[in-house]
Design a protein around this motif. Structure first.
Motif, short mmCIF file in Angstrom:
data_model
loop_
_atom_site.label_atom_id
_atom_site.label_comp_id
_atom_site.label_asym_id
_atom_site.label_seq_id
_atom_site.Cartn_x
_atom_site.Cartn_y
_atom_site.Cartn_z
N ILE A 1 6.47 -0.94 3.10
CA ILE A 1 7.56 -0.30 3.00
C ILE A 1 8.44 -0.99 1.78
CG2 ILE A 1 8.07 0.66 5.11
CD1 ILE A 1 10.39 -1.34 5.66
N ALA A 2 8.01 -2.08 1.10
CA ALA A 2 8.88 -2.58 0.30
C ALA A 2 8.13 -3.22 -1.01
CB ALA A 2 9.80 -3.83 0.56
N THR A 3 8.43 -3.30 -2.10
CA THR A 3 7.90 -4.08 -3.24
C THR A 3 8.41 -5.33 -3.76
OG1 THR A 3 6.80 -2.02 -4.05
CG2 THR A 3 7.06 -3.95 -5.51
N LEU A 4 7.87 -6.46 -3.97
CA LEU A 4 8.39 -7.47 -4.48
C LEU A 4 7.74 -7.79 -5.75
CD1 LEU A 4 9.98 -10.36 -4.39
CD2 LEU A 4 7.71 -11.30 -3.48
N TYR B 1 7.42 -4.88 6.50
CA TYR B 1 7.83 -4.97 4.97
C TYR B 1 7.00 -4.64 3.92
CZ TYR B 1 12.24 -7.18 6.95
OH TYR B 1 13.24 -7.19 7.63
N CYS C 1 21.58 0.47 -0.14
CA CYS C 1 20.98 -0.69 -0.69
C CYS C 1 19.50 -0.44 -0.91
CB CYS C 1 21.02 -1.74 -0.04
SG CYS C 1 20.44 -3.37 -0.94
N ARG C 2 19.26 0.24 -1.92
CA ARG C 2 17.72 0.33 -2.44
C ARG C 2 17.04 -0.51 -3.04
NH1 ARG C 2 15.67 3.84 1.10
NH2 ARG C 2 16.83 5.78 1.49
N HIS C 3 17.82 -1.61 -3.84
CA HIS C 3 17.19 -2.57 -4.70
C HIS C 3 18.02 -3.79 -4.52
CE1 HIS C 3 16.12 -3.33 -9.21
NE2 HIS C 3 15.54 -4.06 -8.32
#
Length: 674
Positions: free
Chosen positions: A523-526, A520, A628-630
């Motif tokens: 590959i993802a941004t919080l 995570y 679901c990208r967001h």
């Protein structure tokens, strides 16, 4: 011995030959033969899917196989398997061979309909086709999820139950919905399952056209051959694997086990999405009754039994309990009125426009309320006995073992009286609970709610257990042959302590964490936006969310927006620009499946689509890649601060000299966020 069996999918009834298995092992030991069967099934499935073995999946298979084949109990494990582990395949590949070897049944239960349908429609058929495992499976849901054709017919024809007593009055605008339901069911365009109806149906509209085990007359019903529930249950008794939901498992256990599902002693349970187990258990063992509605219900009981007595020819054995029930109703109504007079004097704190709550500290009620509850409970007891007697006589008339002058009329009343028996039992349990609550020790939350309707107010009493662990230990862990609890989120702040306390896991249960294979952090941004409003200021926070949301949604062609309350969800949607309306898929406007199907269709067509719902909407939903990208989380998911159960739990922890925020609020919020 296992006879030749068949694999049943929801869409067909094709029988495939299955060779009989050997006799069960003399002791529950994971021998070489069983190990080989599990390993071969896993390799076959991987090869057929062109998958590489996953370390976490292998680890989960091994833990389940070792736990379920222990010679001595507890055969209990709790495995947190991060998203991407492939836990459904893991527990099925491990548990199915073990259950068959020991001649036990396997019950797989989920908390959400979406996962339940995924397992039945996709996962188990895939395993049956690719792993070489030989097993049968079937779907099980409770009666309350299915249409009762007789009750629907009564509503539309204004006969039978509907015109007898006005039982379970339906909303005025429900008739048009009922007509559409009947038309779709008659044309076989709909299978009678609430979860597959494409339109939203309110509880008030659905409840009058479904039933429970007391209201169901089974083979005695003139609509039995058309029954949606029993059509769905075909093959359940022969299935090796039964896919149910947590509600049905708990309902069956509450009835003593073996009422709908197999006997617990002969069953391996796999409880998926098990982070819901404690809350589900609390719901099933919660007692409540509305006092003014109870007085109205007593009139219905009296009217139903009197009408029944007349319609079946006034048989002497029915006339006497009918007269007693009329007398009981008067006495109970008086005692409920006295209880209502006391309860209505309690101060109550408004929680929203339609309800105000008075919570009893540590679950203790004062002596006056306890005394009034005891008087009412004593009055209800003889009513329960006479209603049970009437129900048993009706059963005998319908099945032909008792003769009445106009016995053909009995079928119309059997379900109605059965529903009254259930309600009387619930009322008696609630009153007995409050009667004993003057010296409560904080093991239950008790409160009074003033509920406001267009027609006036009612006072509702509720009692909910706090120590769900003791209940689950008694009805589940001490009886089941084996139990697996699994979910992507079982630990709180990296520990199983909260789960162990909530569900009553026995000493010696296997506890294991398997991390997600997804990276995570890479590959993802919080992103936490800077906001000006305080989330505790409902109006200001709602307005700011509505202002920020259009620009946030514009960042991707698909999004999932999660709220912590229905009220804020609806308020925010009402404030969004009309240009977004076409792209919004809002929970409650249609069935969950219909919203997901529309969302996927729009994304596939290159159109923007955004799903909006409360946090539970996201559970059991598979939205890979562009679907679901967001994800937008409107608030951190702390428990509602004024929920009576949460307040009572915090109060009990504080009374014991502990810190409720660190032991309850923070761990629960962390788990929900993950």
């Amino acid at each position: 011995m296992h006879n030749a069996g068949w694999v049943r999918t929801p869409s067909d009834h094709v029988r495939l030959p299955v060779p009989p298995r050997a006799l069960p092992m003399s002791t529950a030991v994971l021998d070489t033969s069983l190990k080989d069967e599990i390993q071969i099934a896993y390799r076959r499935w991987l090869d057929a899917r062109d998958f590489n073995p996953r370390r976490g999946q292998r680890q989960m298979i091994a833990t389940i196989a070792r736990t379920f084949t222990r010679a001595d109990p507890p055969r209990v494990a709790a495995i947190e398997a991060g998203t991407g582990t492939g836990k459904t395949a893991a527990y099925a590949i491990a548990a199915i061979p073990v259950a068959r070897a020991l001649e036990k049944r396997l019950v797989i239960a989920t908390a959400t309909v979406a996962l339940q349908e995924q397992i039945v429609n996709r996962d188990l058929p895939d395993l049956a086709a690719r792993s070489g495992l030989e097993f049968t499976f079937a779907l099980a849901k409770g009666r309350g999820r299915y249409l009762c054709v007789k009750r629907l017919d009564d509503r539309l024809q204004a006969t039978g139950q509907a015109d007898l007593i006005g039982f379970e009055t339906a909303p005025q605008d429900a008739i048009a919905t009922y007509a559409r339901l009947l038309d779709a069911y008659a044309r076989t365009d709909w299978d009678g399952d609430l979860d597959t109806w494409p339109e939203g149906i309110t509880e008030e509209t659905w409840r009058p056209i479904t039933t429970d085990h007391r209201g169901c007359t089974r083979e005695r019903c003139s609509f039995f051959r058309q029954c949606a529930f029993f059509k769905a249950r075909a093959g359940l008794d022969e299935a090796d694997v039964i896919v149910a939901n947590l509600d049905l498992v708990l309902a069956d256990l509450a009835l003593g086990g073996g009422a709908v599902l197999p006997e617990p002693e002969d069953t391996f349970y796999v409880l998926d999405e098990a982070h819901h187990l404690a809350d589900k258990a609390r719901q099933h063992f919660t007692l409540n009754a509305r006092l003014r509605a109870t007085v109205s219900w007593l009139e219905q009981v009296n009217g139903a039994v009197a009408t029944l007595t007349q319609r079946v020819g006034r048989p002497p054995e029915l006339t006497e309990p009918s007269q007693r029930i009329a007398n009981h109703a008067v006495v109970i109504a008086e005692s409920i009125g006295e209880l209502l007079a006391v309860v209505s004097m309690l101060p109550a704190t408004p929680r929203d426009e339609s309800r105000a709550i008075h919570r009893f500290p540590l679950g203790r009620v004062d002596d006056v309320i306890a005394s009034a509850s005891e008087v009412a409970a004593r009055a209800v007891a003889p009513l329960m006995g006479d209603l049970e007697q009437v129900y048993e006589m009706l059963t005998e008339v319908v099945d032909g073992s008792r003769s009445w002058p106009k016995g053909f009329e009995a079928e119309d009343f059997l379900g109605v009286i059965g529903q009254h028996v259930s309600r009387a039992n619930g009322l008696a349990a609630l009153l007995a609970d409050f009667a004993q609550a003057a010296d409560a020790n904080g093991d239950r939350a008790r409160w009074m709610t003033i509920v406001s309707f267009d027609t006036g107010e009612d006072w509702e009493l509720t009692s909910a257990p706090l120590a769900t662990g003791a209940l689950l230990a008694e009805v589940l862990f001490e009886r089941a042959y084996g139990v697996l609890l699994t979910s992507a989120t079982l630990t709180a702040l990296g520990r199983f302590d909260r789960l162990v306390e909530q569900v009553g896991l026995p000493d010696g249960a296997a506890l294991e964490r398997i991390p997600s294979p997804f990276r995570y952090a890479e590959i993802a941004t919080l992103h936490v936006p800077m906001m000006h409003s305080d989330p505790r200021d409902q109006e200001a926070h709602t307005n700011e969310v509505a202002e920020l949301l259009p620009d946030l949604l514009a960042q991707a062609a698909s999004a999932l927006v999660l709220f912590t309350s229905w009220r804020q969800l609806n308020d925010v949607v009402g404030k969004l620009p009309t240009r977004l309306e076409k792209s919004l898929k809002v929970q409650g406007r249609a069935s969950k499946q219909a919203l997901l199907d529309a969302h996927r269709a729009d994304v596939d067509g290159g159109e923007p689509s955004y799903l909006l719902g409360v946090a539970s909407f996201a559970e059991g939903v598979d939205l890979p890649d562009d679907y679901c990208r967001h994800v937008i989380v409107v608030k951190l998911p702390f428990a509602v601060p004024d929920d009576p159960v949460d307040e009572a739990q915090a109060e009990a922890v504080k009374a014991a000299g502990r810190n409720a925020f660190y032991e309850i609020s923070l761990p629960d919020a962390a788990m929900r966020l993950v």
